[in-house]
Design a protein around this motif. Structure first.
Motif, mmCIF file in Angstrom:
data_model
loop_
_atom_site.group_PDB
_atom_site.id
_atom_site.type_symbol
_atom_site.label_atom_id
_atom_site.label_comp_id
_atom_site.label_asym_id
_atom_site.label_seq_id
_atom_site.Cartn_x
_atom_site.Cartn_y
_atom_site.Cartn_z
ATOM 1 N N ARG A 194 -15.427 15.705 8.263
ATOM 2 C CA ARG A 194 -14.161 15.850 9.006
ATOM 3 C C ARG A 194 -13.519 17.174 8.594
ATOM 4 N N ASN A 247 -8.175 3.247 9.036
ATOM 5 C CA ASN A 247 -9.402 3.652 8.318
ATOM 6 C C ASN A 247 -10.175 4.775 9.013
ATOM 7 N N THR A 296 0.804 -1.240 0.000
ATOM 8 C CA THR A 296 0.000 0.000 0.000
ATOM 9 C C THR A 296 0.831 1.282 0.000
ATOM 10 N N GLY A 345 -8.685 7.405 -1.214
ATOM 11 C CA GLY A 345 -8.514 6.965 0.174
ATOM 12 C C GLY A 345 -9.763 7.309 0.948
ATOM 13 N N ASN A 394 -5.731 0.825 -5.737
ATOM 14 C CA ASN A 394 -4.491 1.154 -5.037
ATOM 15 C C ASN A 394 -3.908 2.422 -5.647
ATOM 16 N N LEU A 395 -3.714 3.437 -4.829
ATOM 17 C CA LEU A 395 -3.236 4.736 -5.337
ATOM 18 C C LEU A 395 -1.805 4.679 -5.879
ATOM 19 N N ASP A 439 -10.443 3.120 -2.521
ATOM 20 C CA ASP A 439 -9.605 2.773 -1.371
ATOM 21 C C ASP A 439 -8.991 1.401 -1.631
ATOM 22 N N ASN A 468 -5.638 12.770 4.636
ATOM 23 C CA ASN A 468 -5.171 11.862 5.682
ATOM 24 C C ASN A 468 -4.735 10.513 5.118
ATOM 25 N N THR A 478 -12.135 7.800 9.981
ATOM 26 C CA THR A 478 -12.818 8.820 9.187
ATOM 27 C C THR A 478 -14.122 9.182 9.870
HETATM 28 C C1 LIG Z 1 -7.123 7.714 7.629
HETATM 29 S S1 LIG Z 1 -8.166 7.154 6.312
HETATM 30 C C2 LIG Z 1 -8.737 8.709 5.699
HETATM 31 C C3 LIG Z 1 -10.162 8.622 5.191
HETATM 32 C C4 LIG Z 1 -10.727 9.931 4.666
HETATM 33 N N1 LIG Z 1 -9.989 10.400 3.496
HETATM 34 C C5 LIG Z 1 -10.715 10.996 5.735
HETATM 35 O O1 LIG Z 1 -9.856 11.882 5.706
HETATM 36 O O2 LIG Z 1 -11.564 10.959 6.637
HETATM 37 C C6 LIG Z 1 -6.933 6.693 5.102
HETATM 38 C C7 LIG Z 1 -7.458 5.732 4.045
HETATM 39 O O3 LIG Z 1 -6.486 5.617 2.996
HETATM 40 C C8 LIG Z 1 -6.489 4.271 2.537
HETATM 41 N N2 LIG Z 1 -5.236 3.976 1.843
HETATM 42 C C9 LIG Z 1 -4.015 3.828 2.362
HETATM 43 N N3 LIG Z 1 -3.120 3.522 1.416
HETATM 44 C C10 LIG Z 1 -3.790 3.473 0.249
HETATM 45 C C11 LIG Z 1 -3.426 3.196 -1.090
HETATM 46 N N4 LIG Z 1 -2.155 2.878 -1.437
HETATM 47 N N5 LIG Z 1 -4.384 3.227 -2.036
HETATM 48 C C12 LIG Z 1 -5.676 3.514 -1.713
HETATM 49 N N6 LIG Z 1 -6.077 3.783 -0.463
HETATM 50 C C13 LIG Z 1 -5.145 3.766 0.517
HETATM 51 C C14 LIG Z 1 -6.685 3.459 3.802
HETATM 52 O O4 LIG Z 1 -7.181 2.155 3.533
HETATM 53 C C15 LIG Z 1 -7.685 4.324 4.574
HETATM 54 O O5 LIG Z 1 -9.008 3.925 4.358
#
Ligand SMILES: C[S@@+](CC[C@H](N)C(=O)[O-])C[C@H]1O[C@@H](n2cnc3c(N)ncnc32)[C@H](O)[C@@H]1O
Length: 287
Positions: free
Chosen positions: A89, A83, A29, A121, A208-209, A153, A226, A85
């Motif tokens: 927010r 995760n 990730t 994400g 996957n980003l 995500d 985040n 959130t």
């Molecule tokens: C802390 S949460 C933030 C959620 C929302 N953006 C917020 O700010 O409330 C971070 C999210 O990024 C996702 N994430 C982490 N690495 C990622 C990747 N390589 N590709 C896609 N999503 C990813 C995680 O699974 C998680 O759900």
């Protein structure tokens, strides 16, 4: 034992087995477990330990080494992702969207009457639904517009929850007023389900980003909040440049509170009135 990088106290240096687990997360990730977040490994994996009768992290590391570890390694990665959130927010940023960014997109796209938004994400969907609620509050402005809000995500379980759009009492109260809760959700035996029109505005998929996003749209607005803060510097640049390929040349990028783009090669201009907002400056990424 070693000194905490912040100088704040002593903490345990990760064992070889903890490093194997942390490296798995990074490889899949891009997310890095800083020394300060290493404590998460034990607590985050406790459910997997119980379910599979694993007694310690060394045993887990051996199991991850086995050739047929596909399901286990996916479970471990899912458990280690953060995760966290909630709805709306950092509320002032949503106010800025409603009062400044959306009116400008409305003017720019008036002929096509289309708007595309990406939540990169998106976790369990609260961020995308918050945008949908904002637009619903401005329903006169957006009448007859084609609006898509895409949430992506890497976590399969987060996307499954986002698609279900059912939230516990605790989740639905985090960030929403009672009026917003009652106006946008209906109570079901499973929990509070987002109303159908909100669900129709949003779509969610696993992505996957670290890889290019398959999409014909150029997004008018990309939220990536985040997520970047847990990537190392080069991964952050990679993810930003992949996202920028999908941002409209006059589009907006919204980061999390306290997040900024340090990489000056990115074709983005920071907005003075709202420091977590950036505008694509129309040029391509510097080599
Ligand atoms: C802390 S949460 C933030 C959620 C929302 N953006 C917020 O700010 O409330 C971070 C999210 O990024 C996702 N994430 C982490 N690495 C990622 C990747 N390589 N590709 C896609 N999503 C990813 C995680 O699974 C998680 O759900």
């Amino acid at each position: 034992m070693g000194l905490d990088a912040s100088g704040g106290g002593y903490m345990t240096v990760p064992s070889a087995s903890e490093r194997i687990v942390a490296n798995l997360l990074t490889a899949r990730t891009g997310q890095e477990l800083s020394q300060a977040r290493n404590w998460r490994i034990g607590s985050a994996l406790s459910g997997i330990f119980r379910e599979r009768g694993i007694s310690n992290i060394d045993q887990l590391a051996c199991m991850l080494d086995a050739p047929d570890n596909g399901i286990l390694s996916q479970q471990v990665v899912e458990a280690l992702l953060n995760n966290e959130t909630y709805f709306f927010r950092d509320r002032p940023m949503f106010d800025h969207l409603a009062n400044s960014v959306f009116p400008e997109i409305e003017r720019r796209n008036a002929a096509a009457r289309r708007m595309s938004i990406l939540c990169a994400g998106c976790s369990t969907g609260q961020e995308a639904l918050s945008i949908a609620m904002l637009l619903r509050e401005q329903s006169v402005r957006w009448k007859d517009w084609q609006i898509e809000i895409v949430g992506v995500d890497v976590s399969h379980s987060a996307i499954a929850s986002a698609r279900a759009a059912v939230y516990s009492q605790f989740e639905v109260q985090r960030g929403l007023s009672v009026a917003q809760m009652l106006g946008n959700f209906r109570e079901t035996p499973m929990g509070w389900e987002a109303k159908e029109d909100l669900q129709k505005m949003t779509q969610f998929r696993v992505h996957n980003l670290l890889t290019p996003l398959q999409s014909d749209s150029k997004f008018d607005l990309i939220l990536c909040r985040n997520v970047l803060l847990y990537f190392g510097e080069s991964t952050r640049s990679l993810v930003m440049s992949l996202l920028l390929q999908k941002l409209h040349p006059e589009g907006w990028m919204m980061l999390g509170a306290g997040e900024t783009v340090a990489d000056r090669t990115m074709p983005l201009t920071q907005i003075k009135e709202a420091t977590n907002f950036y505008r694509h400056n129309g040029s391509s990424i510097a080599a």
